[in-house]
Design an enzyme around this catalytic site. Structure first.
Site, PDB file in Angstrom:
ATOM      1  N   SER A   1      50.089  17.758  58.480  1.00 54.26           N
ATOM      2  CA  SER A   1      50.230  18.491  59.739  1.00 54.26           C
ATOM      3  C   SER A   1      50.469  19.995  59.553  1.00 54.26           C
ATOM      4  CB  SER A   1      51.327  17.872  60.607  1.00 54.26           C
ATOM      5  OG  SER A   1      50.968  16.532  60.960  1.00 54.26           O
TER       6      SER A   1
ATOM      7  N   LYS B   1      37.689  14.310  56.151  1.00 53.68           N
ATOM      8  CA  LYS B   1      37.720  12.849  56.373  1.00 53.68           C
ATOM      9  C   LYS B   1      36.377  12.365  56.936  1.00 53.68           C
ATOM     10  CE  LYS B   1      42.639  13.330  57.106  1.00 53.68           C
ATOM     11  NZ  LYS B   1      43.878  12.740  57.571  1.00 53.68           N
TER      12      LYS B   1
ATOM     13  N   GLY C   1      48.649  13.639  59.844  1.00 51.31           N
ATOM     14  CA  GLY C   1      48.001  13.347  61.123  1.00 51.31           C
ATOM     15  C   GLY C   1      48.978  13.007  62.238  1.00 51.31           C
TER      16      GLY C   1
ATOM     17  N   GLU D   1      51.845  14.915  49.799  1.00 51.90           N
ATOM     18  CA  GLU D   1      51.531  14.595  51.183  1.00 51.90           C
ATOM     19  C   GLU D   1      52.433  13.458  51.667  1.00 51.90           C
ATOM     20  OE1 GLU D   1      47.432  16.060  52.417  1.00 51.90           O
ATOM     21  OE2 GLU D   1      47.151  14.045  51.636  1.00 51.90           O
TER      22      GLU D   1
ATOM     23  N   ASN E   1      40.315  18.734  54.124  1.00 46.96           N
ATOM     24  CA  ASN E   1      39.845  17.342  54.002  1.00 46.96           C
ATOM     25  C   ASN E   1      39.268  16.938  55.360  1.00 46.96           C
ATOM     26  OD1 ASN E   1      39.457  14.622  53.640  1.00 46.96           O
ATOM     27  ND2 ASN E   1      41.637  14.099  53.530  1.00 46.96           N
TER      28      ASN E   1
ATOM     29  N   HIS F   1      44.491   9.832  48.057  1.00 43.32           N
ATOM     30  CA  HIS F   1      44.899  10.115  49.438  1.00 43.32           C
ATOM     31  C   HIS F   1      45.566   8.875  50.030  1.00 43.32           C
ATOM     32  CE1 HIS F   1      44.804  11.120  53.666  1.00 43.32           C
ATOM     33  NE2 HIS F   1      44.672  12.380  53.285  1.00 43.32           N
TER      34      HIS F   1
ATOM     35  N   GLU G   1      45.421   7.544  52.829  1.00 43.57           N
ATOM     36  CA  GLU G   1      44.527   6.662  53.602  1.00 43.57           C
ATOM     37  C   GLU G   1      43.739   5.746  52.667  1.00 43.57           C
ATOM     38  OE1 GLU G   1      42.621   9.721  55.961  1.00 43.57           O
ATOM     39  OE2 GLU G   1      44.537  10.086  56.951  1.00 43.57           O
TER      40      GLU G   1
HETATM   41  C1  PEP Z   1      45.366  14.951  55.100  1.00 45.46           C
HETATM   42  O1  PEP Z   1      44.706  14.046  55.577  1.00 45.46           O
HETATM   43  O2  PEP Z   1      45.361  15.150  53.886  1.00 45.46           O
HETATM   44  C2  PEP Z   1      46.188  15.755  56.003  1.00 45.46           C
HETATM   45  C3  PEP Z   1      47.090  16.535  55.469  1.00 45.46           C
HETATM   46  O3  PEP Z   1      45.942  15.605  57.362  1.00 45.46           O
HETATM   47  P1  PEP Z   1      46.618  16.442  58.539  1.00 45.46           P
HETATM   48  O4  PEP Z   1      46.593  17.909  58.143  1.00 45.46           O
HETATM   49  O5  PEP Z   1      45.759  16.171  59.738  1.00 45.46           O
HETATM   50  O6  PEP Z   1      48.023  15.943  58.687  1.00 45.46           O
END
Ligand code: PEP
Length: 252
Positions: free
Chosen positions: A212, A11, A172, A166, A9, A94, A96
């Site tokens: 992460s 973003k 993040g 997630e 992703n 997601h 976000e």
């Molecule tokens: C994400 O935004 O779906 C995500 C898992 O981000 P990150 O790997 O940076 O934690």
């Protein structure tokens, strides 16, 4: 059987030239992998991403879409617009989008229906906030997110569903769920699908972990029996890091 999938992703990162360069870097490294590889660039770069990956194992996904087919929705993009440029997969739910753009379960259910009507594959994201986990409420939150968005689906619709657990506190932040925490939730989700939809669907639905995932922790997380891959944010922006994560599943 369900597939191993690693999806990046991107973003709101990478302009046109950065997109071309990251894709060409990935294309030199990705051949021979048995893992399904997906990338989700920004809307403006989806078309070129589809062109560049046409003859390759990389699939292109969108990061979002609107539920309406067309009309007065300034700034939005529909499923049929995505399909018309060769995008067959969309990330929905997601955290976000849920937190910053107020997408709730009812909106997500409508988006899921629109994607299915256009025969798109959906990577559906869900996961609890830190306070939910600290108060022991994480299973209840995940259960309600899945029920509210997906319980109206018919069995055949599940062929187009990929799930991505997630936990919001891991996205993040550099704080990853432990492999055991991921396995525990993935097992819970699979059992829920088994009870609500059926064993065949539970066995064939890929459940990804996101939050992460990095080159140094992917192998341990992916080794868990109910973890079928990852949705990767930050680490998908670097071709070597992303490839190391893809390679956490065995190569042919
Ligand atoms: C994400 O935004 O779906 C995500 C898992 O981000 P990150 O790997 O940076 O934690």
């Amino acid at each position: 059987m369900r597939k191993n999938i690693v999806a990046g992703n991107w973003k709101m990162n990478n302009d046109l030239s950065q997109t071309k360069s990251l894709i060409s870097d990935l294309l030199t490294k990705v051949s021979g992998t048995e893992t399904k590889v997906m990338i989700a660039p920004a809307f403006t770069n989806l078309h070129i991403a589809c062109e560049l990956t046409k003859q390759s194992p990389i699939e292109v996904a969108a990061q979002n879409m609107h539920f309406a087919e067309n009309g007065a929705y300034t700034g939005e993009v529909s499923a049929s617009m995505l399909k018309s440029i060769g995008v067959n997969t969309v990330i929905l739910g997601h955290s976000e989008r849920r937190a910053q753009f107020r997408e709730d379960d009812a909106i997500l259910a409508k988006k899921i229906d629109a994607a299915l009507q256009n025969d798109m594959t959906i990577i559906f994201c869900f996961g609890e906030e830190l306070e939910d986990r600290n108060s022991g409420n994480h299973f209840a939150i995940v259960k309600s997110q899945l029920k509210n968005a997906l319980s109206h689906l018919e069995t055949k619709d599940w062929e187009n569903i990929i799930l991505a657990y997630e936990p919001v506190w891991a996205i993040g932040t550099g704080v990853t769920a432990t492999p055991d925490q991921a396995q525990e939730m993935h097992y819970f989700v699979r059992k829920m699908i088994d009870e609500c939809v059926g064993g065949h669907v539970a066995d064939n639905t890929s459940v990804l972990y996101g939050g992460s995932v990095k080159p140094d922790n992917a192998k341990e997380i992916f080794s868990k029996s109910d973890v079928d891959g990852g949705l990767i944010g930050g680490a998908s922006l670097n071709a070597d890091d992303f490839m190391t994560i893809i390679d956490a599943f065995n190569r042919s």
